[in-house]
Design an enzyme around this catalytic site. Structure first.
Site, short mmCIF file in Angstrom:
data_model
loop_
_atom_site.label_atom_id
_atom_site.label_comp_id
_atom_site.label_asym_id
_atom_site.label_seq_id
_atom_site.Cartn_x
_atom_site.Cartn_y
_atom_site.Cartn_z
N LYS A 10 0.83 -1.21 0.00
CA LYS A 10 0.00 0.00 0.00
C LYS A 10 0.86 1.25 0.00
CE LYS A 10 -2.15 -0.67 3.97
NZ LYS A 10 -1.57 -1.95 4.42
N ARG A 88 -9.50 1.01 9.02
CA ARG A 88 -9.19 -0.40 9.22
C ARG A 88 -10.24 -1.11 10.05
NH1 ARG A 88 -3.45 0.30 8.69
NH2 ARG A 88 -2.23 -1.58 8.86
N ARG A 125 11.05 -6.98 4.36
CA ARG A 125 10.82 -5.53 4.31
C ARG A 125 11.76 -4.78 5.25
NH1 ARG A 125 4.85 -3.07 5.01
NH2 ARG A 125 4.87 -4.09 7.05
N ARG A 157 11.19 -3.01 10.77
CA ARG A 157 10.27 -2.46 11.75
C ARG A 157 10.11 -3.42 12.92
NH1 ARG A 157 5.04 -0.90 8.20
NH2 ARG A 157 4.05 -1.87 9.99
N ARG A 168 -1.24 -9.14 13.46
CA ARG A 168 -1.80 -8.15 12.53
C ARG A 168 -2.66 -8.83 11.47
NH1 ARG A 168 3.66 -6.06 11.30
NH2 ARG A 168 2.87 -4.99 9.46
P1 ADP Z 1 0.99 -2.53 7.70
O1 ADP Z 1 -0.17 -2.40 6.78
O2 ADP Z 1 2.21 -3.00 7.07
O3 ADP Z 1 0.66 -3.25 8.97
P2 ADP Z 1 0.80 0.26 8.61
O4 ADP Z 1 2.00 1.12 8.51
O5 ADP Z 1 -0.39 0.64 7.79
O6 ADP Z 1 1.40 -1.14 8.21
O7 ADP Z 1 0.34 0.13 10.12
C1 ADP Z 1 1.23 -0.21 11.15
C2 ADP Z 1 0.52 -0.23 12.48
O8 ADP Z 1 0.02 1.06 12.80
C3 ADP Z 1 -0.70 -1.15 12.53
O9 ADP Z 1 -0.36 -2.49 12.80
C4 ADP Z 1 -1.50 -0.50 13.68
O10 ADP Z 1 -0.95 -0.83 14.93
C5 ADP Z 1 -1.24 0.99 13.46
N1 ADP Z 1 -2.28 1.57 12.58
C6 ADP Z 1 -2.10 2.16 11.37
N2 ADP Z 1 -3.27 2.58 10.85
C7 ADP Z 1 -4.23 2.24 11.73
C8 ADP Z 1 -5.66 2.36 11.77
N3 ADP Z 1 -6.34 2.93 10.75
N4 ADP Z 1 -6.31 1.88 12.86
C9 ADP Z 1 -5.65 1.30 13.89
N5 ADP Z 1 -4.33 1.14 13.91
C10 ADP Z 1 -3.61 1.59 12.86
#
Ligand code: ADP
Ligand code: ZN
Length: 217
Positions: A10, A88, A125, A157, A168
């Site tokens: 994404k 999400r 990654r 990360r 996740r």
């Molecule tokens: P990925 O899709 O690789 O898990 P992101 O960078 O989108 O990575 O998100 C990393 C973390 O940030 C998520 O696992 C969550 O803990 C938090 N996060 C990001 N966006 C949201 C959201 N919309 N709602 C809740 N937590 C979020």
């Protein structure tokens, strides 16, 4: 807006889409990571959840997105914006509809990638701690492991370790699949196969967005 499983690519796509249309973009994950790195109160709070692979609570996330929408109000109304990794949960999706008024969300793109592929991508990654640029063990920066864009250190990360990745993906099934259903029902969802190389996925995403712009419902 782009949705997709963890590690579906994404981030890379959203950055390119925002550049292509010259619009603002917000990636909630990047924003939380930057806040955590800077040690702000928001960052400290968010990190407790992120490192364990849990979702940040809805009220915190919604506050951050509202702030983004308010800050960019003029630009957003004029040219639009792209959201990455938000909403999400069903609650976040409903809240976004209230904030925007249903009219203003044009399209939701779901990057579809099988779980095995996602697991392999996440395992390799690496991310720039400074600007969030994403690399992979097979596509390292020119000077390993220092960022091509900003010279920052490129690392794995904390939440890309196996335990939190599994958590996740589990939460994706429970919390985020209903969001996909929600947008499918409203006719806004387009699924794009995210398995191909980054260039082809980008072309498919742009094609889907342009088609929607030319033929709005
Ligand atoms: P990925 O899709 O690789 O898990 P992101 O960078 O989108 O990575 O998100 C990393 C973390 O940030 C998520 O696992 C969550 O803990 C938090 N996060 C990001 N966006 C949201 C959201 N919309 N709602 C809740 N937590 C979020
Ligand atoms: Zn960087």
């Amino acid at each position: 807006m782009l949705l997709g499983k963890q590690g579906a690519g994404k981030g890379t796509q959203v950055t390119r889409v925002a550049e292509h249309y010259a619009v603002a973009h917000l990636a909630t994950g990047d924003l939380f990571r930057a806040a955590a790195r800077d040690g702000t109160p928001l960052g400290v709070k968010a990190r407790r959840y992120i490192d364990r692979g849990e979702l940040v609570p809805d009220d915190i996330v919604i506050g951050v997105v509202r702030e983004f929408l308010t800050d960019h109000d003029g630009a957003l109304a004029a040219s639009g914006f792209v959201l990455d990794g938000f909403p999400r949960t069903r609650v976040q999706a409903e809240e976004l509809d209230v904030s925007l008024g249903d009219e203003r969300l044009d399209i939701v793109v779901n990057l579809d990638v099988p779980t095995e592929v996602v697991l392999a991508r996440i395992a390799g990654r690496r991310v720039c701690v400074q600007c969030g640029a994403t690399y992979h063990v097979d596509h390292s920066p020119r000077d390993p492991w220092w960022c091509d864009h900003c010279g920052g250190h490129v690392l794995q990360r904390d939440d890309d370790q196996e335990d939190s990745v599994m958590r996740r993906l589990e939460l994706y099934e429970i919390q985020t699949l209903p969001v996909i259903q929600y947008y499918r029902r409203s006719g806004k969802l387009v699924s794009v196969n995210g398995e191909a190389d980054s260039e082809s996925v980008f072309t498919a995403v742009i094609t889907a967005i342009d088609a929607r712009r030319e033929a709005p419902e």
